[in-house]
Structures are given as C-alpha cells and as structure tokens.
Scaffold this motif. Structure first.
Motif, mmCIF file in Angstrom:
data_model
loop_
_atom_site.group_PDB
_atom_site.id
_atom_site.type_symbol
_atom_site.label_atom_id
_atom_site.label_comp_id
_atom_site.label_asym_id
_atom_site.label_seq_id
_atom_site.Cartn_x
_atom_site.Cartn_y
_atom_site.Cartn_z
ATOM 1 N N PHE A 146 -3.841 80.900 29.354
ATOM 2 C CA PHE A 146 -3.384 79.511 29.359
ATOM 3 C C PHE A 146 -4.062 78.707 28.253
ATOM 4 C CE2 PHE A 146 -3.731 75.089 30.746
ATOM 5 C CZ PHE A 146 -2.411 74.789 31.055
ATOM 6 N N SER A 147 -5.380 78.867 28.129
ATOM 7 C CA SER A 147 -6.126 78.072 27.140
ATOM 8 C C SER A 147 -5.788 78.478 25.711
ATOM 9 C CB SER A 147 -7.627 78.211 27.393
ATOM 10 O OG SER A 147 -8.039 79.568 27.289
ATOM 11 N N THR A 148 -5.671 79.778 25.442
ATOM 12 C CA THR A 148 -5.376 80.218 24.068
ATOM 13 C C THR A 148 -3.961 79.824 23.651
ATOM 14 O OG1 THR A 148 -4.769 82.403 24.955
ATOM 15 C CG2 THR A 148 -7.002 82.143 24.077
ATOM 16 N N ASN A 149 -2.992 80.006 24.558
ATOM 17 C CA ASN A 149 -1.622 79.605 24.241
ATOM 18 C C ASN A 149 -1.506 78.101 24.075
ATOM 19 O OD1 ASN A 149 0.612 81.839 24.342
ATOM 20 N ND2 ASN A 149 -0.849 82.413 25.949
ATOM 21 N N LEU A 150 -2.212 77.361 24.917
ATOM 22 C CA LEU A 150 -2.160 75.899 24.820
ATOM 23 C C LEU A 150 -2.768 75.431 23.506
ATOM 24 C CD1 LEU A 150 -1.091 73.688 26.716
ATOM 25 C CD2 LEU A 150 -3.454 73.313 27.458
ATOM 26 N N HIS A 151 -3.896 76.045 23.124
ATOM 27 C CA HIS A 151 -4.528 75.690 21.847
ATOM 28 C C HIS A 151 -3.597 76.001 20.680
ATOM 29 C CE1 HIS A 151 -7.677 75.199 18.832
ATOM 30 N NE2 HIS A 151 -7.337 76.382 18.337
ATOM 31 N N LEU A 152 -2.907 77.145 20.766
ATOM 32 C CA LEU A 152 -1.996 77.535 19.694
ATOM 33 C C LEU A 152 -0.833 76.559 19.571
ATOM 34 C CD1 LEU A 152 -1.202 79.700 17.575
ATOM 35 C CD2 LEU A 152 0.052 80.862 19.403
ATOM 36 N N TYR A 153 -0.219 76.209 20.694
ATOM 37 C CA TYR A 153 0.937 75.316 20.648
ATOM 38 C C TYR A 153 0.543 73.866 20.360
ATOM 39 C CZ TYR A 153 4.142 78.945 22.226
ATOM 40 O OH TYR A 153 4.907 80.087 22.311
ATOM 41 N N PHE A 154 -0.643 73.461 20.790
ATOM 42 C CA PHE A 154 -1.093 72.096 20.486
ATOM 43 C C PHE A 154 -1.345 71.909 18.993
ATOM 44 C CE2 PHE A 154 -2.868 70.189 24.685
ATOM 45 C CZ PHE A 154 -1.583 70.224 25.211
ATOM 46 N N SER A 155 -1.620 73.004 18.295
ATOM 47 C CA SER A 155 -1.879 72.893 16.852
ATOM 48 C C SER A 155 -0.628 72.493 16.077
ATOM 49 C CB SER A 155 -2.419 74.225 16.318
ATOM 50 O OG SER A 155 -1.457 75.260 16.470
ATOM 51 N N PHE A 156 0.530 72.606 16.706
ATOM 52 C CA PHE A 156 1.783 72.214 16.049
ATOM 53 C C PHE A 156 2.376 70.951 16.673
ATOM 54 C CE2 PHE A 156 1.506 76.903 15.855
ATOM 55 C CZ PHE A 156 1.457 77.073 14.476
ATOM 56 N N THR A 157 1.537 70.177 17.352
ATOM 57 C CA THR A 157 2.034 69.003 18.070
ATOM 58 C C THR A 157 2.648 67.973 17.131
ATOM 59 O OG1 THR A 157 0.362 69.308 19.805
ATOM 60 C CG2 THR A 157 1.402 67.142 19.643
ATOM 61 N N ALA A 158 1.966 67.681 16.027
ATOM 62 C CA ALA A 158 2.460 66.651 15.103
ATOM 63 C C ALA A 158 3.814 67.027 14.513
ATOM 64 C CB ALA A 158 1.440 66.430 13.987
ATOM 65 N N GLU A 159 3.932 68.272 14.041
ATOM 66 C CA GLU A 159 5.210 68.712 13.478
ATOM 67 C C GLU A 159 6.325 68.673 14.523
ATOM 68 O OE1 GLU A 159 2.366 70.172 13.345
ATOM 69 O OE2 GLU A 159 1.911 71.015 11.358
ATOM 70 N N ARG A 160 5.988 69.064 15.755
ATOM 71 C CA ARG A 160 6.981 69.065 16.828
ATOM 72 C C ARG A 160 7.419 67.643 17.164
ATOM 73 N NH1 ARG A 160 10.514 72.666 19.283
ATOM 74 N NH2 ARG A 160 10.841 72.067 21.455
ATOM 75 N N ALA A 161 6.461 66.686 17.141
ATOM 76 C CA ALA A 161 6.785 65.300 17.457
ATOM 77 C C ALA A 161 7.745 64.716 16.426
ATOM 78 C CB ALA A 161 5.501 64.469 17.527
ATOM 79 N N VAL A 162 7.511 65.027 15.152
ATOM 80 C CA VAL A 162 8.408 64.537 14.102
ATOM 81 C C VAL A 162 9.792 65.174 14.249
ATOM 82 C CG1 VAL A 162 8.812 64.498 11.613
ATOM 83 C CG2 VAL A 162 6.513 64.084 12.512
ATOM 84 N N GLU A 163 9.808 66.459 14.539
ATOM 85 C CA GLU A 163 11.077 67.178 14.663
ATOM 86 C C GLU A 163 11.903 66.679 15.837
ATOM 87 O OE1 GLU A 163 12.574 71.723 15.720
ATOM 88 O OE2 GLU A 163 10.509 71.367 15.080
ATOM 89 N N LYS A 164 11.246 66.436 16.989
ATOM 90 C CA LYS A 164 11.966 66.036 18.195
ATOM 91 C C LYS A 164 12.100 64.521 18.336
ATOM 92 C CE LYS A 164 12.518 68.527 21.475
ATOM 93 N NZ LYS A 164 13.679 69.260 22.047
#
Length: 701
Positions: A146-164
């Motif tokens: 859970f922690s490793t996947n969450l860290h991985l996906y959180f690293s793309f939060t800014a790009e995802r926010a702009v995209e969505k």
C-alpha cells in the motif's frame, strides 16, 4: 500380505536416491517461491515498474502473446511451475512412504525440532507461532504494498491534476482508491490456494485443504475489506468531482467501472453470508451464495481486462482444474453396501471401494444424496482405514441439520430403503501422517468428533496385527452428551472385526457423559445393520486419476496450460494482432477476456477429461460383489463399550490429564467444539508442557 509389502518397498539404495531427488526438487521449489514473493514485494516500486516495462517492450511484447506475455511470465508461470514440479515431489514421497518404511521405521527423532506451540488469538482462533508469524508478515506485506504504490502514484499527482482538471486532494483521493484495489488484488492472488483440495501447493508446506480453510477465511475477509474500501472511495471521488456518468461507464479498452461494481456487489452478497451465525443456522444459504464467486471473478476480469487478471490466475487455474476433476468424479454413482444405525440419530455408511484407492487417517470425503438434494455436498470424516479395510470406506454421520436428519429418517424407519444413490468427491487428506512417531497419543473428542480418531485407531490395529510392529500408547478421551452416544465406541473396530483386535496395543478409553449423572436403567439399543441391494449402475469408489494420481495431475496442469498458450497465441497472432497491433487501444478488453476465459475452460476440459478417462477402472462383476456382501453379512460387530471407563455428570479435566503425561513425546490431537479445542490448546501452550505436541483436527466450515 507381509511378503507383498516387502516386495513393494524400495531398496535402501533407491530409497536414498529418491530422498536426494526430493531434496533437490524441494530446494528448486523454494527458490522459485522466494522469487515469486520478491516479485510481489517489489511490484509497487518504481524500479520494478521500469524493469517490467523493459521486459514487456523488449522480450515479451510479441505478435503471439501481446502485452500479456510479460504478466504471464512473471506472475503466472512461477506458481504453475511449482505446482507441476510439486506433483513429482509428492509422487516420489508416496513411493518413499510405503507401509514398511513409514510405519515400521518411523522413529521418535523424526519429529521436527521446532514444534509449533499453540496460541489462542481472538478473531483467529487456535494458531501456532509459525502461523501467527506468517499472518503478521502477510499484513506487513500488504502495508508495504500500500505504501509503495501510494508513494509511486502520489509522485504523479500534479500531472494528473492538470490532466483531469481536479484539485490535488481530489487526485490523491482517487489514487488512494486505486491503491486499495491493487492491494486487494494481492490477497486475491492467494485466496484460492487453500480451497483447492487436490493441489500439490499446500501439501508442499505440510498443509491440507481442510486445515487451511482458516487461511481462506482470513484472506477472504481482508480481500473484501480492501475491495469494499476501494469501491467506496471511488464512488465518493465520482460524487465529489460530479463525474456521475463514470459510475455507468463500461470502457471498451480500459477499466470497466460497471463490471467492477457488479463484481463488488456479488462479493458483498457472498461475504455477508459467511457470518458465523448465518453459516451455522442457514448453511444452505451460505452454501448456495458461495457460488457467486463465479460471477465475482467473471466481472472482476471484465473490470480490469485479461492482462491484469493473469496476476491472480495461478490459484484460480489450479482451483478450476480441481473443481472439474471433482465434477467428473461426482457423475459416478458409488456402491453403498450397508449402513449401521446407532441410537441417538447416528449413522455409519459403508461404501465399496477398489483396493488401489488408498488414503491416510483423518481424510474426508464430500457426500451427495440426490434423493435429498441434488446440489448439496456435505463433508464427513472417513472412519475406516485403507490398509485394514482395502475394499471398504466408512463415514460416520450424526444428525445435526436438516440434510442429515432426512438421511437418518430414510435409514432408521421401520421399512428403510433397500437402495440409495450416492455420489462422492474425494477422499482428501494429508499426504502423510506422523502420529506413530510419538511415545503416546492423547486423542480428545467431543460428540461426532471421534470419527477421525476411529481411523487412527484402525491404523494402529493394522500396524500392530498385520505388521507386528510396536505402536504408540493411546489415551482416548471422549465426551458425549448422553449415554446413548456411547454406542459410537462400537465403531472402533470394523464391521467384520472383533474386540480382540484392540488388545494388540495399549489403548485406554475414558468416556464422559456430561448431561446424565448416572447410568440409564434400560440398556441402550443395539445398533442395527441395513444391507442394500446391489445395483449394476453403481461402482466401487476408485481414485480419480489412478494410483499415480500426482503424476497425472502434473501432466494435466502442464498440458492444459500449454494447450491454452497455443490456442491463445494462434488467436492473438491471426485475429487480435491484425486489428490492434499490440496498442491495446482498439480491440475490446471485454471480448478479449471472454475469449481467453473460454480457451482456459476448453484447455482444462480437454486435458482433465483425457486424464480421467484413461484412469477409469472397470467395475468388478456383480456376482463377485454379491458373494462378498453375503459373506460379510454373517459378521456383525459386537459392543465394545465395556472397554471404556465411563464417567457421568461431568466434563474431563483436560488440563490436569495432559499435564500429568510424563512420556518424552506426547501427540495431542483434538476434534470437537471450539471451547474444547481452546482448552486443549491452552494446556499444550503451558511452559510445563514441553513434551506435548498439539494438533487440532477441526473440520468446521
């Protein structure tokens, strides 16, 4: 008989060679399994994602397997390889543990040095230290994932926010929901292994499907908690961002949300009925709703696509093969020779079997009587012994529900039926037993829990009479509600046996009648034996895949998957690839999943059917069987209750009895109500009980 056993025993040279081969195979299996676990540990890391992407792009993204080739190679093949090689390992072990080697040469020093100490954990029941440690490590793996996947996906939060076009916290909420589903997928990858009854994976770790049911229950609860949280978070995200239409979206080449919602809905229906109160009081509801797992898995695959589903395929694939083989076996009617009707609504059914069908003590079968219910299958412990009774198989059935009550009324009526159609699945049991390696056995039972101990006692009868070998001392402590239940002790000896068979080894029986304070004035009714008319359509129970069942199972596993890969490769190369060209953006995920699931079913059906038909035995002639029945009819069992010391009006002081044992090695086996199992486990976990080796034989579902 003795010369035949000696002839079949391997020589000392071949014995040593088989041991070396098995050790090499086991080392290879453990190495593959360690690598498989490392894959799951590393799955959520950035390093693994980069490596997996390169593997997919450079080596496995072919026109035959497409993008799913890498997933098959990394997640599916290792466990299937373990299962196939494990079949060879268990086959060699079966040869190694011939009667002369296993029973006669079972020394005290063969007991594992690190014996499991029982502990009582609220919510988990009676567990060993090893089981608790493995459970904690699995929870740690889930937290890590859970922690490793969450860290991985959180690293793309800014790009995802702009995209969505979402806020940062909204994107993070969406990512949390996604990761909860990924972690739930990890649990789903292991959930089918404990309920695969004829599989080589669990026996490799010294486990049986019956003893592993609790692992399935633990995984089931954790899986549904994670998937429910995944669904709730996703719905909350859609509501907050006002994307209501996504709730009804079934993407052609992406995640199908509607399929995921349906999968979760079926899973919730299944999960609710597993509550202990519902399972105990409404077993039929629990039984029938459990078949919703088919729809749960079907829509799960539609939800994510076949490529991602390969991560959980191994366990489900082994389960599917096992289930189909059991279906083939259940289509045959088994010959029921006789039934013994005991007082207080207890039965012993005696089936005919072929001599090449062998099973270990404490094994069990699943029984179906179409005249009562065509769909219901109920598990029962085998009370007979395949060595002592080579052509018979017996089970004890106590009236404890609507199904068993109907069966008892059919057989105990003044004019009982003269023939009964019965189907059987099994036997299923441990690959080997170690009961005879102790100086003494203390067996504690409650009510019908005496059944597995009857099979052990009959094994001791065979060892002491036929093999002329010294056996462990035995103390049988049995608790019954009423004195009429004492007639169960009449089943210690087979229907054709005599009381003298119990005098060849040290057996002490202490019986406790808990709800009566003194012996009854009237003598209990003598058990009644019913003989059934033979039917030409019935056949003796025989092994599903013959005497070399492990080798045949390995052949079915490997050949069916190879056939599937061939079918799938041809389909991908000449149908899907010309349309999609491995872009995964044109061809429908749902249609691809449906075709692949169909190919899996066809491959399994072809391989398993061939293996089953090639091992189908010819039925013995009816004349021979009728003659055998007539001979057995003259031999009636005699009451053996006089062998027991009966105590009225109280329960056994189990802690005192167990702690008084002074033998160097005492095997303690218990089968009965939860309270009894916990009491015995608490005594064996005491620091004063270093010589006690605890084992629970619980068959509760």
């Amino acid at each position: 008989m003795d010369w035949l056993l000696v002839k079949r025993s391997p020589s000392s040279h071949s014995h040593g060679r088989i041991r070396i081969i098995r050790e090499a195979i086991l080392t290879l299996i453990m190495a593959v399994f360690l690598g498989y676990l490392i894959v799951w540990i590393m799955t959520g890391t950035k390093m693994f994602r980069i490596w997996f992407a390169k593997l997919r792009a450079n080596h496995t993204n072919s026109s035959y397997f497409g993008s799913q080739g890498a997933t098959i190679l990394v997640y599916t093949l290792p466990m299937l390889f373990m299962a196939v090689v494990g079949c060879v390992y268990l086959h060699l072990g079966k040869k190694l543990s011939s009667i002369s080697m296993e029973r006669v040469n079972g020394r005290k020093n063969q007991i594992p040095l690190l014996k499991p100490r029982p502990m009582i954990i609220k919510g988990l029941g009676v567990v060993s230290g090893t089981e608790l440690a493995m459970f904690i490590m699995f929870i740690a793996l889930l937290i890590w994932s859970f922690s490793t996947n969450l860290h991985l996906y959180f690293s793309f939060t800014a790009e995802r926010a702009v995209e969505k076009g979402d806020k940062i916290w909204e994107v993070k909420l969406d990512r949390v929901g996604l990761v909860l589903g990924i972690v739930g997928n990890l649990c789903l990858a292991f959930i089918f292994f404990p309920v695969t009854r004829s599989s080589s994976v669990m026996p490799l770790f010294g486990l049986t499907s019956e003893g592993s049911i609790k692992y399935h229950i633990w995984l089931g609860h954790i899986t549904m908690v994670l998937f429910t949280a995944h669904g709730v978070v996703c719905i909350v995200y859609w509501i907050i961002t006002k994307r209501y239409s996504e709730m009804l979206d079934w993407a052609s080449t992406g995640v199908a949300n509607v399929a995921g919602e349906l999968s979760l809905l079926f899973g919730l229906f299944l999960w609710v009925t597993t509550h202990p109160r519902i399972r105990k009081n409404m077993f039929e509801l629990f039984f029938y709703t459990h078949y919703l797992f088919i729809l749960f898995m079907l829509f799960y695959i539609f939800h994510l696509g076949i490529t991602f589903a390969y991560t959980v395929l191994p366990g489900f694939y082994l389960f599917a093969i096992d289930r189909y083989l059991r279906f083939l076996q259940s289509r045959q009617r088994v010959r029921l020779d006789s039934a013994r009707v005991l007082p207080f609504e207890t039965l012993e059914l005696n089936f005919s079997k072929t001599q090449d069908l062998s099973y270990t003590p404490t094994s069990m079968i699943f029984l179906n009587v179409p005249s009562i219910s065509k769909l219901q299958w109920h598990p029962f412990t085998i009370s007979s012994n395949s060595n002592l009774e080579p052509d018979k198989l017996n089970v004890i059935i106590k009236n404890e529900g609507s199904w068993t009550k109907k069966l008892y009324l059919m057989l105990s009526s003044p004019s009982p039926v003269d023939h009964l159609n019965v189907s059987i699945e099994g036997p299923h049991g441990p690959a080997s037993t170690h009961f005879l390696r102790h100086d003494m056995l203390v067996m504690v039972s409650g009510g019908s829990g005496i059944a597995p101990f009857i099979s052990i006692i009959r094994e001791l009868i065979f060892t002491s009479t036929t093999l002329k070998s010294k056996t462990s001392r035995v103390l049988l402590i049995c608790a019954f509600k009423y004195s009429s239940d004492l007639t169960m002790l009449d089943l210690l000896v087979p229907i054709s046996g005599t009381t003298s068979a119990l005098s060849n080894f040290e057996l002490e029986i202490e019986a406790y009648v808990t709800r009566e304070k003194e012996p009854p004035v009237e003598k209990p009714n003598i058990l009644q034996t019913i003989w059934f008319k033979p039917n030409a359509k019935d056949a003796p129970l025989s092994p599903t895949l013959g005497p070399n069942s492990w080798l045949w199972l390995g052949a079915i596993l490997s050949s069916s998957f190879i056939v599937y890969l061939l079918f799938m490769g041809i389909l991908t190369r000449y149908y899907i690839y010309p349309i999609d060209h491995n872009t995964n953006k044109i061809y429908s995920y749902t249609l691809q999943a449906m075709i692949n699931m169909l190919l899996v079913c066809i491959s399994i059906a072809i391989a398993a059917s061939i293996g089953f038909l090639m091992n189908k035995r010819t039925k013995p002639t009816e004349v021979e069987h009728i003659q055998n029945v007539e001979n057995d009819r003259e031999l009636e069992s005699l009451p053996h209750q006089s062998l027991a010391k009966v105590n009225y009006g109280g329960r056994p002081e189990l802690k005192r009895i167990l702690l008084e044992r002074e033998e160097p090695s005492v095997g303690v086996l218990v089968c009965g109500p939860r309270k009894m199992r916990h009491e015995v486990a608490a005594a064996c976990s005491s620091s004063l009980a270093q010589n006690l080796h605890f084992e629970s034989l619980s068959f509760n579902w």
